[in-house]
Design an enzyme around this catalytic site. Structure first.
Site, PDB file in Angstrom:
ATOM      1  N   ARG A   1     -14.710  27.462  -7.330  1.00  0.00           N
ATOM      2  CA  ARG A   1     -14.834  28.000  -5.971  1.00  0.00           C
ATOM      3  C   ARG A   1     -15.951  29.035  -5.858  1.00  0.00           C
ATOM      4  O   ARG A   1     -16.409  29.330  -4.756  1.00  0.00           O
ATOM      5  CB  ARG A   1     -13.503  28.600  -5.506  1.00  0.00           C
ATOM      6  CG  ARG A   1     -12.449  27.545  -5.226  1.00  0.00           C
ATOM      7  CD  ARG A   1     -11.184  28.163  -4.648  1.00  0.00           C
ATOM      8  NE  ARG A   1     -10.282  27.143  -4.154  1.00  0.00           N
ATOM      9  CZ  ARG A   1      -9.403  26.482  -4.886  1.00  0.00           C
ATOM     10  NH1 ARG A   1      -9.321  26.741  -6.174  1.00  0.00           N
ATOM     11  NH2 ARG A   1      -8.622  25.555  -4.351  1.00  0.00           N
TER      12      ARG A   1
ATOM     13  N   HIS B   1     -14.486  25.643 -18.079  1.00  0.00           N
ATOM     14  CA  HIS B   1     -14.042  24.294 -18.463  1.00  0.00           C
ATOM     15  C   HIS B   1     -14.624  23.940 -19.850  1.00  0.00           C
ATOM     16  O   HIS B   1     -13.921  23.396 -20.699  1.00  0.00           O
ATOM     17  CB  HIS B   1     -14.549  23.249 -17.463  1.00  0.00           C
ATOM     18  CG  HIS B   1     -14.017  23.400 -16.066  1.00  0.00           C
ATOM     19  ND1 HIS B   1     -14.815  23.717 -15.002  1.00  0.00           N
ATOM     20  CD2 HIS B   1     -12.759  23.252 -15.567  1.00  0.00           C
ATOM     21  CE1 HIS B   1     -14.087  23.752 -13.890  1.00  0.00           C
ATOM     22  NE2 HIS B   1     -12.836  23.485 -14.204  1.00  0.00           N
TER      23      HIS B   1
ATOM     24  N   MET C   1     -10.679  19.503 -12.031  1.00  0.00           N
ATOM     25  CA  MET C   1     -11.021  18.986 -10.705  1.00  0.00           C
ATOM     26  C   MET C   1     -12.540  18.975 -10.527  1.00  0.00           C
ATOM     27  O   MET C   1     -13.044  18.886  -9.409  1.00  0.00           O
ATOM     28  CB  MET C   1     -10.344  19.817  -9.617  1.00  0.00           C
ATOM     29  CG  MET C   1      -8.821  19.734  -9.730  1.00  0.00           C
ATOM     30  SD  MET C   1      -7.963  20.044  -8.200  1.00  0.00           S
ATOM     31  CE  MET C   1      -8.464  21.714  -7.877  1.00  0.00           C
TER      32      MET C   1
ATOM     33  N   LEU D   1     -17.812  21.595 -12.792  1.00  0.00           N
ATOM     34  CA  LEU D   1     -17.568  22.181 -14.111  1.00  0.00           C
ATOM     35  C   LEU D   1     -18.437  23.405 -14.371  1.00  0.00           C
ATOM     36  O   LEU D   1     -19.581  23.482 -13.938  1.00  0.00           O
ATOM     37  CB  LEU D   1     -17.833  21.116 -15.190  1.00  0.00           C
ATOM     38  CG  LEU D   1     -16.964  19.861 -15.059  1.00  0.00           C
ATOM     39  CD1 LEU D   1     -17.364  18.830 -16.108  1.00  0.00           C
ATOM     40  CD2 LEU D   1     -15.480  20.196 -15.176  1.00  0.00           C
ATOM     41  N   HIS D   2     -17.847  24.371 -15.081  1.00  0.00           N
ATOM     42  CA  HIS D   2     -18.554  25.602 -15.452  1.00  0.00           C
ATOM     43  C   HIS D   2     -18.172  25.933 -16.894  1.00  0.00           C
ATOM     44  O   HIS D   2     -17.405  25.189 -17.535  1.00  0.00           O
ATOM     45  CB  HIS D   2     -18.176  26.731 -14.485  1.00  0.00           C
ATOM     46  CG  HIS D   2     -16.697  26.884 -14.281  1.00  0.00           C
ATOM     47  ND1 HIS D   2     -15.844  27.314 -15.265  1.00  0.00           N
ATOM     48  CD2 HIS D   2     -15.905  26.613 -13.210  1.00  0.00           C
ATOM     49  CE1 HIS D   2     -14.614  27.344 -14.817  1.00  0.00           C
ATOM     50  NE2 HIS D   2     -14.607  26.905 -13.567  1.00  0.00           N
TER      51      HIS D   2
ATOM     52  N   ASP E   1      -5.371  30.086 -14.676  1.00  0.00           N
ATOM     53  CA  ASP E   1      -4.285  29.665 -13.780  1.00  0.00           C
ATOM     54  C   ASP E   1      -2.972  29.997 -14.482  1.00  0.00           C
ATOM     55  O   ASP E   1      -2.276  29.107 -14.985  1.00  0.00           O
ATOM     56  CB  ASP E   1      -4.428  28.171 -13.470  1.00  0.00           C
ATOM     57  CG  ASP E   1      -5.711  27.877 -12.728  1.00  0.00           C
ATOM     58  OD1 ASP E   1      -5.748  28.066 -11.516  1.00  0.00           O
ATOM     59  OD2 ASP E   1      -6.711  27.501 -13.386  1.00  0.00           O
TER      60      ASP E   1
ATOM     61  N   GLY F   1      -6.244  26.536 -19.150  1.00  0.00           N
ATOM     62  CA  GLY F   1      -6.826  27.876 -19.126  1.00  0.00           C
ATOM     63  C   GLY F   1      -5.842  28.858 -18.504  1.00  0.00           C
ATOM     64  O   GLY F   1      -5.219  28.539 -17.485  1.00  0.00           O
TER      65      GLY F   1
HETATM   66  P1  AMP Z   1      -9.664  23.291 -12.445  1.00  0.00           P
HETATM   67  O1  AMP Z   1     -10.838  22.379 -12.500  1.00  0.00           O
HETATM   68  O2  AMP Z   1      -9.910  24.529 -11.662  1.00  0.00           O
HETATM   69  O3  AMP Z   1      -8.386  22.572 -12.090  1.00  0.00           O
HETATM   70  O4  AMP Z   1      -9.448  23.809 -13.937  1.00  0.00           O
HETATM   71  C1  AMP Z   1      -9.258  22.939 -15.015  1.00  0.00           C
HETATM   72  C2  AMP Z   1      -8.797  23.734 -16.221  1.00  0.00           C
HETATM   73  O5  AMP Z   1      -9.808  24.679 -16.563  1.00  0.00           O
HETATM   74  C3  AMP Z   1      -7.505  24.528 -15.954  1.00  0.00           C
HETATM   75  O6  AMP Z   1      -6.690  24.494 -17.115  1.00  0.00           O
HETATM   76  C4  AMP Z   1      -8.036  25.913 -15.685  1.00  0.00           C
HETATM   77  O7  AMP Z   1      -7.109  26.944 -15.955  1.00  0.00           O
HETATM   78  C5  AMP Z   1      -9.213  25.971 -16.639  1.00  0.00           C
HETATM   79  N1  AMP Z   1     -10.161  26.999 -16.202  1.00  0.00           N
HETATM   80  C6  AMP Z   1     -10.656  27.171 -14.946  1.00  0.00           C
HETATM   81  N2  AMP Z   1     -11.459  28.260 -14.903  1.00  0.00           N
HETATM   82  C7  AMP Z   1     -11.456  28.783 -16.157  1.00  0.00           C
HETATM   83  C8  AMP Z   1     -12.087  29.916 -16.751  1.00  0.00           C
HETATM   84  N3  AMP Z   1     -12.880  30.731 -16.063  1.00  0.00           N
HETATM   85  N4  AMP Z   1     -11.886  30.140 -18.074  1.00  0.00           N
HETATM   86  C9  AMP Z   1     -11.075  29.315 -18.797  1.00  0.00           C
HETATM   87  N5  AMP Z   1     -10.447  28.228 -18.292  1.00  0.00           N
HETATM   88  C10 AMP Z   1     -10.639  27.969 -16.992  1.00  0.00           C
END
Ligand code: AMP
Length: 281
Positions: free
Chosen positions: A189, A37, A30, A33-34, A152, A149
């Site tokens: 977040r 990701h 979403m 990015l960090h 979640d 990841g």
């Molecule tokens: P999101 O953008 O939050 O929907 O996350 C996208 C993907 O990145 C999902 O598969 C998350 O589980 C993974 N993700 C988010 N934060 C982390 C993290 N700190 N370490 C590893 N994977 C992550």
């Protein structure tokens, strides 16, 4: 890096894109990015796959419209980050591209038990929205491997189950949580936290680590209860902190020492809701 906003152009490009492995890896996100990701992207790129990343803030998985509106969208930064990451292509659809007529959820797949516990309980409708968007994205991108990841944790279980039951032709690889030096799990977040809140937020991981250190066969529920009190005393508003079976997420009150467990936490710090988890023991 190529950027596509339309499924047809993405699919056309993918048809002609060749690499040595013949495989493609997909990282749905979403945005905002960090390094978490990026760790998923690095994994795919490192294996020589054609790596596709999507950025789509999916409205149907937000039960809270303020959370949806406030979700960070630093697109320019994200594109620069992706360009530096070695990912090959960004799919950046508009809401109308994904949901042409409306956002109503029509799917015969039943999520079952996982739908209404933990994240599902506190975010009604969340997993229906997640299942819906991942289905749509998988149909468009058709990757060989889907990277998720375990940050979640419950989402990984829901999606693995959905992919198995629907017999979708994709392999799911789950990867570890990427953390700040403080232990705080990286999250989009976190951008909404002040410097002081960010420091305090590391207590979530500290609580999970205390549980991991103390867990032993026998009654275990009190360990989570103690950490809930601790976090609330420090100003968190804890939705849950619990110990569960890592395969099913059934709550575990008394442990016989055999099955793998996971400690999961969700808590508000100010207006920001954070989640984390740790495999036990
Ligand atoms: P999101 O953008 O939050 O929907 O996350 C996208 C993907 O990145 C999902 O598969 C998350 O589980 C993974 N993700 C988010 N934060 C982390 C993290 N700190 N370490 C590893 N994977 C992550």
């Amino acid at each position: 890096m190529e950027i596509f906003t339309e499924a047809a152009s993405l699919q056309n490009w993918l048809k002609n894109k060749k690499n040595k492995t013949g495989k493609s890896g997909f990282v749905p996100t979403m945005g905002a990015l960090h390094q978490g990701h990026i760790s998923l992207i690095n994994h795919s790129v490192g294996k020589g796959e054609t790596c596709i990343v999507s950025i789509f803030v999916n409205p149907t998985q937000f039960n809270n419209s303020v959370d949806f509106e406030k979700y960070p969208r630093p697109l320019k930064n994200d594109i620069e980050t992706l360009q530096a990451s070695g990912c090959h292509c960004l799919y950046l659809p508009a809401v109308e591209e994904i949901y042409p007529s409306n956002n109503s959820i029509t799917d015969d797949y039943e999520i079952g038990y996982l739908e209404n516990i933990l994240e599902g309980k506190y975010r009604p409708g969340h997993f229906k929205g997640v299942v819906q968007i991942v289905n749509i994205l998988l149909q468009i991108v058709k990757p060989d491997i889907l990277y998720l990841g375990i940050k979640d944790f419950q989402q990984c279980l829901v999606l693995k189950d959905m992919i198995a039951k629907k017999e979708l032709p994709v392999i799911v690889e789950t990867l570890p949580i990427f953390r700040e030096n403080s232990g705080l799990a990286m999250s989009s977040r976190n951008m909404r936290l002040s410097a002081a809140q960010k420091e305090k937020a590391a207590l979530l991981y500290a609580s999970l680590c205390k549980i991991k250190k103390q867990i032993a066969p026998g009654e275990v529920a009190h360990l989570a209860k103690k950490e809930e009190q601790f976090l609330n005393e420090y100003g968190f508003k804890t939705d849950y902190i619990t110990i569960a079976d890592a395969a099913t997420l059934e709550p575990v009150k008394t442990w016989d020492g055999t099955n793998k467990l996971v400690a999961l936490v969700a808590a508000y710090l100010g207006e920001v809701r954070l989640i984390d988890n740790l495999i036990l023991p």
